[in-house]
Motif scaffolding. Structure first.
Motif, PDB file in Angstrom:
ATOM      1  N   PRO A 173       0.827  -1.203   0.000  1.00  0.00           N
ATOM      2  CA  PRO A 173       0.000   0.000   0.000  1.00  0.00           C
ATOM      3  C   PRO A 173       0.865   1.259   0.000  1.00  0.00           C
ATOM      4  N   GLY A 174       0.450   2.223  -0.809  1.00  0.00           N
ATOM      5  CA  GLY A 174       1.310   3.365  -1.085  1.00  0.00           C
ATOM      6  C   GLY A 174       1.240   4.470  -0.044  1.00  0.00           C
ATOM      7  N   ASN A 175       2.330   5.188   0.043  1.00  0.00           N
ATOM      8  CA  ASN A 175       2.405   6.403   0.846  1.00  0.00           C
ATOM      9  C   ASN A 175       2.940   7.506  -0.067  1.00  0.00           C
ATOM     10  N   PRO A 176       2.182   8.586  -0.310  1.00  0.00           N
ATOM     11  CA  PRO A 176       1.031   9.045   0.475  1.00  0.00           C
ATOM     12  C   PRO A 176      -0.333   8.703  -0.116  1.00  0.00           C
ATOM     13  N   ASP A 203       8.382  -2.106  -1.304  1.00  0.00           N
ATOM     14  CA  ASP A 203       8.319  -1.495   0.022  1.00  0.00           C
ATOM     15  C   ASP A 203       6.932  -1.805   0.589  1.00  0.00           C
ATOM     16  N   PHE A 204       6.898  -2.722   1.545  1.00  0.00           N
ATOM     17  CA  PHE A 204       5.648  -3.293   2.046  1.00  0.00           C
ATOM     18  C   PHE A 204       5.395  -2.865   3.490  1.00  0.00           C
ATOM     19  N   ALA A 205       5.914  -1.687   3.844  1.00  0.00           N
ATOM     20  CA  ALA A 205       5.878  -1.247   5.240  1.00  0.00           C
ATOM     21  C   ALA A 205       4.463  -1.034   5.760  1.00  0.00           C
ATOM     22  N   TYR A 206       3.524  -0.772   4.857  1.00  0.00           N
ATOM     23  CA  TYR A 206       2.165  -0.431   5.302  1.00  0.00           C
ATOM     24  C   TYR A 206       1.192  -1.590   5.069  1.00  0.00           C
ATOM     25  N   SER A 207       1.701  -2.796   5.050  1.00  0.00           N
ATOM     26  CA  SER A 207       0.891  -3.958   4.694  1.00  0.00           C
ATOM     27  C   SER A 207      -0.300  -4.167   5.626  1.00  0.00           C
ATOM     28  N   GLU A 208      -0.157  -3.766   6.865  1.00  0.00           N
ATOM     29  CA  GLU A 208      -1.238  -4.008   7.829  1.00  0.00           C
ATOM     30  C   GLU A 208      -2.172  -2.814   7.989  1.00  0.00           C
ATOM     31  N   LEU A 209      -1.914  -1.721   7.279  1.00  0.00           N
ATOM     32  CA  LEU A 209      -2.754  -0.528   7.411  1.00  0.00           C
ATOM     33  C   LEU A 209      -3.815  -0.516   6.320  1.00  0.00           C
ATOM     34  N   ILE A 210      -4.638  -1.549   6.287  1.00  0.00           N
ATOM     35  CA  ILE A 210      -5.725  -1.681   5.319  1.00  0.00           C
ATOM     36  C   ILE A 210      -7.008  -1.920   6.104  1.00  0.00           C
ATOM     37  N   PHE A 211      -8.010  -1.089   5.875  1.00  0.00           N
ATOM     38  CA  PHE A 211      -9.195  -1.115   6.730  1.00  0.00           C
ATOM     39  C   PHE A 211     -10.502  -1.262   5.948  1.00  0.00           C
ATOM     40  N   ASP A 212     -10.430  -1.710   4.677  1.00  0.00           N
ATOM     41  CA  ASP A 212     -11.652  -1.857   3.878  1.00  0.00           C
ATOM     42  C   ASP A 212     -11.860  -3.301   3.448  1.00  0.00           C
TER      43      ASP A 212
END
Length: 232
Positions: A173-176, A203-212
């Motif tokens: 998941p991408g930032n920003p 870069d998979f740092a945000y793998s757990e920040l998915i809420f849908d």
């Protein structure tokens, strides 16, 4: 007077440091703020976590030098990847780091030399450009926007860039932008990397920040991903 290396002149100040300074000024003015900058928690961990930490701090065996990660850590990473992403990872493919920024900066130093090109998403996390500058590599910014569904067409990358590029970073998941890549897109990325001998780093740092209710997708879930070797 001893001068620092000229490569440091290419590094800008950290946006997070600038925000921290502005935050401090606003707090001194009596303002109430909600800090959404770097994402570092400003609340304490749950009580049970703190209790375990406090207990382990009294254990004499908890102290000592570690040249490598603990076997328990490597096993836990392999187990997590298998359970979460259905990906088989062996302990030789696990490397414990101080943090994701540490890894991103050092992989550029490990693989890139002067004249090499590093392809990074734009907009992207600040460490990408800093890593290229520290390694003495050239930077190619790959536009990521709504028009390309946040999955840029790799065929638009100029031929001379494809020939000189050695490393490409993608962030999903991408930032920003918080975008997610599809399996079909990752297949294109893997094929692109193999065809042009470009290392692909997810870069998979945000793998757990998915809420849908969507499931995070590791590039290792795709066939042939490991043909880019231990370099993804």
């Amino acid at each position: 007077m001893i001068q620092p290396a000229s490569k440091l002149n290419q590094l800008a100040t950290s946006v997070f440091s600038d925000l921290a300074i502005q935050k401090r000024h606003k707090l001194q003015e009596g303002k109430e703020l909600i800090d959404l900058s770097i994402g570092s928690p400003d609340l304490p961990p749950p009580l049970f976590v703190r209790e375990v930490l406090a207990e382990e701090s009294l254990n004499p065996s908890s102290y000592g030098y570690a040249i490598q990660s603990l076997q328990q850590f490597d096993d836990a990473v392999c187990r997590f990847y298998n359970q979460r992403y259905h990906v088989d990872v062996n302990e030789n493919e696990v490397l414990q780091l101080l943090g994701s920024q540490d890894g991103l900066a050092h992989i550029a130093l490990a693989y890139l030399e002067k004249g090499d090109v590093m392809i990074v998403p734009n907009p992207g996390y600040p460490i990408y450009s800093a890593a290229a500058n520290l390694a003495g590599a050239e930077l190619y910014l790959l536009p990521v926007n709504e028009e390309n569904n946040f999955m840029p067409d790799l065929s638009t990358i100029p031929k001379e860039i494809r020939e000189k590029a050695k490393l490409m970073i993608l962030n999903y998941p991408g930032n920003p932008a918080s975008a997610l890549a599809t399996e079909a897109y990752f297949e294109q990325v893997i094929s692109f990397g193999l065809q042009h001998e470009i290392m692909i780093m997810h870069d998979f740092a945000y793998s757990e920040l998915i809420f849908d209710n969507q499931k995070p997708l590791s590039i290792f879930s795709l066939p042939n991903a490991k043909k880019n070797g231990n370099r993804i």
